[in-house]
Design a protein around this motif. Sequence first.
Motif, mmCIF file in Angstrom:
data_model
loop_
_atom_site.group_PDB
_atom_site.id
_atom_site.type_symbol
_atom_site.label_atom_id
_atom_site.label_comp_id
_atom_site.label_asym_id
_atom_site.label_seq_id
_atom_site.Cartn_x
_atom_site.Cartn_y
_atom_site.Cartn_z
ATOM 1 N N GLY A 51 0.824 -1.193 0.000
ATOM 2 C CA GLY A 51 0.000 0.000 0.000
ATOM 3 C C GLY A 51 0.859 1.244 0.000
ATOM 4 N N MET A 52 0.430 2.259 -0.723
ATOM 5 C CA MET A 52 1.243 3.457 -0.902
ATOM 6 C C MET A 52 0.931 4.581 0.082
ATOM 7 N N GLU A 53 -0.098 4.415 0.942
ATOM 8 C CA GLU A 53 -0.496 5.507 1.841
ATOM 9 C C GLU A 53 0.633 5.955 2.757
ATOM 10 N N ASP A 54 1.431 5.016 3.228
ATOM 11 C CA ASP A 54 2.506 5.389 4.149
ATOM 12 C C ASP A 54 3.578 6.230 3.465
ATOM 13 N N GLU A 55 3.849 5.951 2.196
ATOM 14 C CA GLU A 55 4.847 6.717 1.463
ATOM 15 C C GLU A 55 4.292 8.055 0.980
ATOM 16 N N ARG A 56 3.022 8.069 0.598
ATOM 17 C CA ARG A 56 2.440 9.269 0.004
ATOM 18 C C ARG A 56 1.866 10.239 1.032
ATOM 19 N N ILE A 57 1.466 9.719 2.191
ATOM 20 C CA ILE A 57 0.773 10.557 3.176
ATOM 21 C C ILE A 57 1.531 10.652 4.491
ATOM 22 N N VAL A 58 1.864 9.495 5.072
ATOM 23 C CA VAL A 58 2.422 9.498 6.431
ATOM 24 C C VAL A 58 3.863 10.003 6.448
ATOM 25 N N ARG A 59 4.693 9.477 5.571
ATOM 26 C CA ARG A 59 6.104 9.880 5.590
ATOM 27 C C ARG A 59 6.283 11.383 5.316
ATOM 28 N N PRO A 60 5.617 11.961 4.315
ATOM 29 C CA PRO A 60 5.755 13.414 4.122
ATOM 30 C C PRO A 60 5.299 14.223 5.329
ATOM 31 N N ALA A 61 4.256 13.741 6.030
ATOM 32 C CA ALA A 61 3.796 14.447 7.234
ATOM 33 C C ALA A 61 4.863 14.433 8.318
ATOM 34 N N VAL A 62 5.508 13.292 8.495
ATOM 35 C CA VAL A 62 6.577 13.192 9.500
ATOM 36 C C VAL A 62 7.725 14.125 9.134
ATOM 37 N N GLU A 63 8.030 14.209 7.859
ATOM 38 C CA GLU A 63 9.117 15.089 7.424
ATOM 39 C C GLU A 63 8.798 16.558 7.720
ATOM 40 N N VAL A 64 7.537 16.947 7.564
ATOM 41 C CA VAL A 64 7.135 18.316 7.902
ATOM 42 C C VAL A 64 7.304 18.564 9.398
ATOM 43 N N LEU A 65 6.872 17.608 10.215
ATOM 44 C CA LEU A 65 7.002 17.755 11.665
ATOM 45 C C LEU A 65 8.471 17.901 12.067
ATOM 46 N N ILE A 66 9.339 17.119 11.433
ATOM 47 C CA ILE A 66 10.768 17.209 11.740
ATOM 48 C C ILE A 66 11.307 18.581 11.359
ATOM 49 N N ARG A 67 10.882 19.100 10.197
ATOM 50 C CA ARG A 67 11.329 20.440 9.793
ATOM 51 C C ARG A 67 10.820 21.512 10.750
ATOM 52 N N ASP A 68 9.697 21.235 11.409
ATOM 53 C CA ASP A 68 9.169 22.157 12.422
ATOM 54 C C ASP A 68 9.967 22.111 13.725
ATOM 55 N N GLY A 69 10.926 21.203 13.807
ATOM 56 C CA GLY A 69 11.700 21.066 15.037
ATOM 57 C C GLY A 69 11.120 20.084 16.027
ATOM 58 N N ILE A 70 10.143 19.300 15.596
ATOM 59 C CA ILE A 70 9.508 18.304 16.467
ATOM 60 C C ILE A 70 10.239 16.985 16.333
ATOM 61 N N ASP A 71 10.484 16.337 17.443
ATOM 62 C CA ASP A 71 11.153 15.032 17.459
ATOM 63 C C ASP A 71 10.128 13.963 17.087
ATOM 64 N N ALA A 72 10.025 13.683 15.798
ATOM 65 C CA ALA A 72 9.040 12.729 15.294
ATOM 66 C C ALA A 72 9.739 11.654 14.469
ATOM 67 N N ARG A 73 9.214 10.436 14.563
ATOM 68 C CA ARG A 73 9.739 9.315 13.775
ATOM 69 C C ARG A 73 8.576 8.580 13.127
ATOM 70 N N GLY A 74 8.787 8.078 11.922
ATOM 71 C CA GLY A 74 7.765 7.295 11.288
ATOM 72 C C GLY A 74 7.809 7.413 9.771
ATOM 73 N N PRO A 75 6.963 6.652 9.092
ATOM 74 C CA PRO A 75 5.979 5.722 9.645
ATOM 75 C C PRO A 75 6.638 4.465 10.213
ATOM 76 N N LEU A 76 6.140 4.047 11.371
ATOM 77 C CA LEU A 76 6.682 2.891 12.073
ATOM 78 C C LEU A 76 5.663 1.751 12.058
ATOM 79 N N PRO A 77 6.109 0.510 11.917
ATOM 80 C CA PRO A 77 5.171 -0.613 11.930
ATOM 81 C C PRO A 77 4.414 -0.671 13.254
ATOM 82 N N ALA A 78 3.114 -0.695 13.183
ATOM 83 C CA ALA A 78 2.301 -0.667 14.406
ATOM 84 C C ALA A 78 2.426 -1.938 15.223
ATOM 85 N N ASP A 79 2.790 -3.064 14.569
ATOM 86 C CA ASP A 79 2.837 -4.316 15.320
ATOM 87 C C ASP A 79 4.031 -4.413 16.260
#
Length: 338
Positions: A227-255
């Motif tokens: 599925g492409m949602e993690d690459e198209r939606i989640v990963r870019p969101a995490v990258e924005v948060l990191i650029r904001d100076g927030i300590d964020a990691r992901g997308p991470l496997p939920a299991d």
Amino acid sequence: MGSPHQLPLALTAGDPAGIGPDIALAAWLRRRAGVPCFYLLGDPAMLSDRAKRLDIGVPIKEVEPADARKTYALALPVVPLAARFADRPGKPEIANVPGIIESIDRAVADAFDGRASAVVTSPIAKKVLYDGGFRFPGHTEYLAELANIRTGGASRPVMMLAGPELRTVPVTIHIPLADVPSKLTEHDIVDIGRIVAGELERRFGILRPRLAVAGLNPHAGEEGSMGMEDERIVRPAVEVLIRDGIDARGPLPADTLFHSRARKTYDAAICMYHDQALIPAKTLAFDEAVNVTLGLPFIRTSPDHGTAFDIAGSGQAKPDSLIAALRLAGQMAVRTVA
């Protein structure tokens, strides 16, 4: 007027046909076990009747919020509503809707006007409210509306489940699982991530919050093979948060995100859908998990359970989640002041 952390907590009545009165009475009985001072916005006569029905000795005293603290040691402080309730456990009725709403309105007003340090909400049942003309999807949306009327702003409420070992935040909430991929957006993940990071710092005293962002698909999509949602939606969101100076990691496997070693590496997990967030939170702390609403201009917590009409008035209801909600609200008030 004292500083906010010296003010009592405002506890709403909830639906009086449910277990809200039962657990409020039980929480007061445990006041010497570290339950912070609270007053209940309710019907004193109905609460006295429920205490008698439950055969527990809880004296009720009508007070104004300013008098709650000096009353708390000897009696349950109750700020009386204009509306009245009947003690009919297990029998929700439209006639109670005005009082349920009045209790919420007055608790929020008390928080804004410096009479309460936080709002703790007792459980309500949506159907009886809808039948009575309530036009909001739920508790949280109504609280946001009250906040926006007061501030002229546009509060975005964010749901967090907080327990002793884990905090989780769902990005999508009460929608079918089949709709999640189409409803999930980069903007929502970024917006919620910013709110969570800011509130963890402001309300929880965490100087540099660490966010773990779960993937939507198995194994966080395995680079698009599931599925492409993690690459198209989640990963870019995490990258924005990191650029904001927030300590964020992901997308991470939920299991592998919720075992004990993993939980030590973050302060909150941002999850993509309702059960991804609530299953681990409730598994780890079913009786102690607290529903916290972030993104409001006041502190709001709530026990993480419903009205339980089937056991109301029977003495079976456990007050643990309400006590946890009261304690967390008190702690957040202290940390916010500090």
